[in-house]
Design a protein around this motif. Structure first.
Motif, PDB file in Angstrom:
ATOM      1  N   LEU A   1      -5.134   7.728  -0.393  1.00 30.32           N
ATOM      2  CA  LEU A   1      -5.011   6.484   0.651  1.00 30.32           C
ATOM      3  C   LEU A   1      -6.095   6.247   0.991  1.00 30.32           C
ATOM      4  O   LEU A   1      -6.799   5.145   0.694  1.00 30.32           O
ATOM      5  CB  LEU A   1      -4.574   7.039   2.268  1.00 30.32           C
ATOM      6  N   PHE A   2      -7.286   7.481   0.875  1.00 27.76           N
ATOM      7  CA  PHE A   2      -8.497   6.616   1.057  1.00 27.76           C
ATOM      8  C   PHE A   2      -9.052   6.099  -0.496  1.00 27.76           C
ATOM      9  O   PHE A   2      -9.476   4.241   0.247  1.00 27.76           O
ATOM     10  CB  PHE A   2      -9.281   7.222   1.208  1.00 27.76           C
TER      11      PHE A   2
ATOM     12  N   LEU B   1       0.595  -1.506   0.342  1.00 34.04           N
ATOM     13  CA  LEU B   1       0.408  -0.495  -0.113  1.00 34.04           C
ATOM     14  C   LEU B   1       0.703   1.261   0.145  1.00 34.04           C
ATOM     15  O   LEU B   1       0.811   2.203  -0.719  1.00 34.04           O
ATOM     16  CB  LEU B   1      -0.816   0.000   1.428  1.00 34.04           C
ATOM     17  N   GLU B   2       1.855   1.530   1.302  1.00 40.19           N
ATOM     18  CA  GLU B   2       2.950   2.491   0.708  1.00 40.19           C
ATOM     19  C   GLU B   2       3.474   2.772  -0.844  1.00 40.19           C
ATOM     20  O   GLU B   2       3.656   3.983  -0.397  1.00 40.19           O
ATOM     21  CB  GLU B   2       4.147   2.010   2.211  1.00 40.19           C
TER      22      GLU B   2
ATOM     23  N   LYS C   1      -7.422   2.499  -0.537  1.00 38.54           N
ATOM     24  CA  LYS C   1      -8.026   1.329   0.815  1.00 38.54           C
ATOM     25  C   LYS C   1      -9.083   0.915  -0.170  1.00 38.54           C
ATOM     26  O   LYS C   1      -9.203   0.250   0.087  1.00 38.54           O
ATOM     27  CB  LYS C   1      -7.853   2.244   2.031  1.00 38.54           C
TER      28      LYS C   1
ATOM     29  N   ASP D   1      -1.350  -0.736   8.460  1.00 42.80           N
ATOM     30  CA  ASP D   1      -0.720  -0.154   6.375  1.00 42.80           C
ATOM     31  C   ASP D   1       0.468  -0.883   6.434  1.00 42.80           C
ATOM     32  O   ASP D   1      -0.064  -1.412   4.897  1.00 42.80           O
ATOM     33  CB  ASP D   1      -0.528   0.768   6.859  1.00 42.80           C
TER      34      ASP D   1
ATOM     35  N   VAL E   1       0.625   4.076  -2.854  1.00 41.79           N
ATOM     36  CA  VAL E   1       0.207   5.488  -2.538  1.00 41.79           C
ATOM     37  C   VAL E   1       1.189   6.594  -2.869  1.00 41.79           C
ATOM     38  O   VAL E   1       1.316   8.059  -3.284  1.00 41.79           O
ATOM     39  CB  VAL E   1       0.082   6.186  -0.675  1.00 41.79           C
TER      40      VAL E   1
ATOM     41  N   LEU F   1      -6.938  -4.590   4.754  1.00 44.63           N
ATOM     42  CA  LEU F   1      -6.909  -4.125   5.254  1.00 44.63           C
ATOM     43  C   LEU F   1      -6.308  -4.535   6.492  1.00 44.63           C
ATOM     44  O   LEU F   1      -5.766  -3.506   7.350  1.00 44.63           O
ATOM     45  CB  LEU F   1      -7.478  -3.411   5.920  1.00 44.63           C
TER      46      LEU F   1
END
Lengths: 306, 317
Positions: free
Chosen positions: A57-58, A30-31, A61, A235, A34, A230
């Protein structure tokens, strides 16, 4: 994620747990998603600018959640023992079930969902069936409904899962012992939707438990379920298969453009088509259809079905 | 190269003295120079925005035709990075000379903390240090390149070598007294702290999906302080700021009078050149001429300055 050496991959650089990097190359974190989006898809000369990272980020996800619901095959599996409450508390990251199995002697027996509920809430009532309230006006509730008590005590009828003359007959499982009514004639009018020699279950979503009938006491249940990807809010553990990486960027781009004021409709449509086609591509890729696998399936074409 | 304050002053005097009656005192010139420089400095940001818009309209090219590149270079020459002093818990104070806070960084992985027990130039000596080692020589601990912050003065340096288990060498001399505290950070796991407006911050902290975390921290601005979220970020020296500072106030200095005129002397204390580049000299002169024209009540000087500035603006936009 940066590239790692073979030593880091196979033995995590000597740090326990040594298997933490196995298979990691399949995934993008995820990092990274983004970071890459902020770097490559937004800026003064890009189609998107002046966005906050938390918006990216929102949407990232949300995209990962959507993928986990229907496109990805990231199934989680959890085994728990069913005790005297005859329930299996759903895992923290549970979103939907795929299969619920009874585990016996190393074999998994898929269970059937009982579409007729096997649990109920209840209100306390007096002898005239009037509902009882406390001094604040709230209704009084018992710990278990009569319906639940019967299920927990084994006084509800269930189908006998064993062999022999009573195989498939309806009976009562009380403390592990089966009792049957005197049987007269054939078993007509059976509800075939719930007719299964294995125990059945019903999910109480609000209470967050799977309820079983009494024959599941002290048995092990293996739950196969999907989560939203998630990782319970951690995160740093969230990742997506690389086959979906381009789709996630397209999803974020579309979501942002779609929610912005003043973006031309053709720009939004282009982003929407991008997103949809990339999802299709990724699903095809992930389905792993290749000649070798098709060949194995086709070998069954001449099999005789009795 | 920065515009020469003496050249600017000589040119302004030459223009204002056309009838031998326009005289500008050094004090007045310094006031006008300050105003002109700040005015031009701010114009850079508006100009940059205009050129970005033009770039998106294909009115700017690449290479030598990339006007924004030159503008960014000038703006970046005012870029500064400092670790922010901690006010209390998750509140840190901003530098006094900032014009624009561009980015905040969170150094998420401290490896060593302690207190200096002796002083030596470009070194940190901590007799109580635990875990420092020169073995292996190719990768000592702390790692070469780690960033170290003096959390007493908030100065920073990089680790350049490990001498022994209690002494490391630094890229700058930041420990000048015994008893100064420090923290050493891994120089890779740096997170950007995102600016969030006051009216969004509590919506954000209550969000399931986008709440600030140590991976995605956020901050709000309160006066000259910032409040960082999540509130678990509270170690001194954890937040570093990259900001654009105001240009230093230009000051033309002199000591002796020669022929009744103050003679330029850049060795005097307080001397300060312009910080804007040479190419801005004509505009600086034009702007100062406008102030001077008002002071000596000379419309020609004012009008000349105004016309020159307008020409410059037309040429560069």
């Amino acid at each position: 994620m940066a590239y790692i050496t073979d030593y880091q991959y196979y033995e995590n650089g000597g740090i326990v747990p040594e298997d933490s990097n196995w298979g990691s190359y399949q995934y993008v974190t995820l990092e990274d998603i983004v970071n890459n989006f902020m770097l490559m898809f937004q800026g003064n000369n890009e189609i998107i600018n002046n966005i906050n990272r938390y918006q990216v980020l929102f949407h990232a996800k949300r995209g990962i959640q959507e993928l986990n619901y229907d496109a990805m095959k990231e199934i989680k599996i959890l085994e728990l023992k069913v005790c005297d409450q005859l329930r299996f508390v759903l895992p923290q990251d549970y979103v939907n079930w795929v299969r619920i199995n009874l585990e016996e002697d190393g074999m998994l027996y898929p269970l059937t969902e009982n579409i007729q509920t096997n649990w109920s809430g209840a209100y306390l009532q007096d002898n005239d069936c009037r509902i009882l309230f406390d001094i604040d006006g709230a209704v009084l509730k018992p710990a278990d409904s009569w319906f639940d008590i019967q299920r927990l005590d084994g006084t509800q009828k269930n189908m006998y899962p064993g062999n022999g003359p009573y195989a498939g007959k309806m009976g009562y499982c009380i403390d592990g012992k089966w009792c049957f009514d005197y049987s007269v004639g054939k078993n007509f009018g059976m509800n075939t939707e719930t007719a299964n020699v294995n125990p059945t279950f019903s999910i109480n979503k609000k209470a967050g438990v799977i309820n079983f009938n009494s024959s599941m006491m002290d048995k092990f249940v293996v739950l196969e379920y999907v989560s939203d990807g998630l990782e319970s809010g951690d995160d740093s553990s969230v990742s997506v298969n690389k086959l979906f990486e381009e789709f996630i960027y397209a999803y974020i781009k579309y979501s942002i453009l779609n929610g912005r004021f003043g973006v031309q409709e053709y720009v939004i449509n282009r982003a929407r088509k991008d997103k949809s086609s990339l999802l299709r591509n990724a699903k095809l890729r992930l389905s792993n259809i290749h000649p070798g696998r098709l060949l194995m399936n086709m070998r069954g074409q001449n099999k005789w079905i009795k | 190269m920065a515009a020469s304050i003496n050249e600017v002053r000589n040119t302004v005097l030459a223009i204002a003295n056309k009838n031998n009656y326009g005289y500008i005192s050094p004090q007045d010139f310094n006031l006008y120079a300050k105003q002109a420089q700040i005015d031009m400095f701010e114009d850079y940001f508006y100009s940059y925005n205009n050129w970005i818009n033009k770039q998106n309209g294909r009115q700017s090219g690449t290479g030598y035709a990339d006007i924004t590149k030159g503008l960014v270079e000038v703006m970046d020459s005012f870029s500064t990075q400092v670790f922010l002093p901690q006010v209390n818990s998750n509140v840190y104070s901003l530098p006094a000379d900032y014009y624009l806070i561009n980015k905040l960084f969170y150094y998420s992985t401290p490896t060593f903390t302690g207190t200096s027990t002796a002083v030596s130039a470009n070194q940190l000596i901590d007799a109580a240090a635990v875990g420092w080692t020169t073995i292996p020589a190719s990768a000592p601990t702390p790692n070469i390149g780690s960033i170290i912050v003096n959390t007493t003065t908030f100065q920073e340096a990089y680790v350049t070598g490990v001498i022994n288990a209690t002494t490391i060498t630094l890229s700058a001399d930041i420990f000048l007294a015994v008893g100064e505290t420090y923290v050493i950070y891994v120089n890779t796991k740096i997170r950007e702290v995102e600016r969030v407006s006051q009216n969004k911050i509590f919506l954000l902290t209550n969000s399931m999906l986008a709440a600030p975390t140590t991976t995605y921290p956020a901050y709000v601005l309160d006066g000259n302080n910032i409040t960082v979220y999540p509130t678990t970020i509270l170690q001194p020296g954890a937040i570093r700021s990259q900001y654009i500072r105001y240009p230093a106030v230009p000051r033309w200095t002199w000591q002796n009078l020669g022929l009744g005129e103050p003679q330029f002397d850049p060795t005097q204390p307080g001397f300060q050149e312009f910080e804007l580049p040479d190419s801005d000299e004509p505009t600086l002169i034009a702007k100062i001429c406008q102030y001077v024209g008002i002071e000596i009540r000379e419309p020609d000087v004012f009008n000349f300055g105004k016309a020159e500035e307008t020409n410059e603006t037309q040429e560069t936009s």
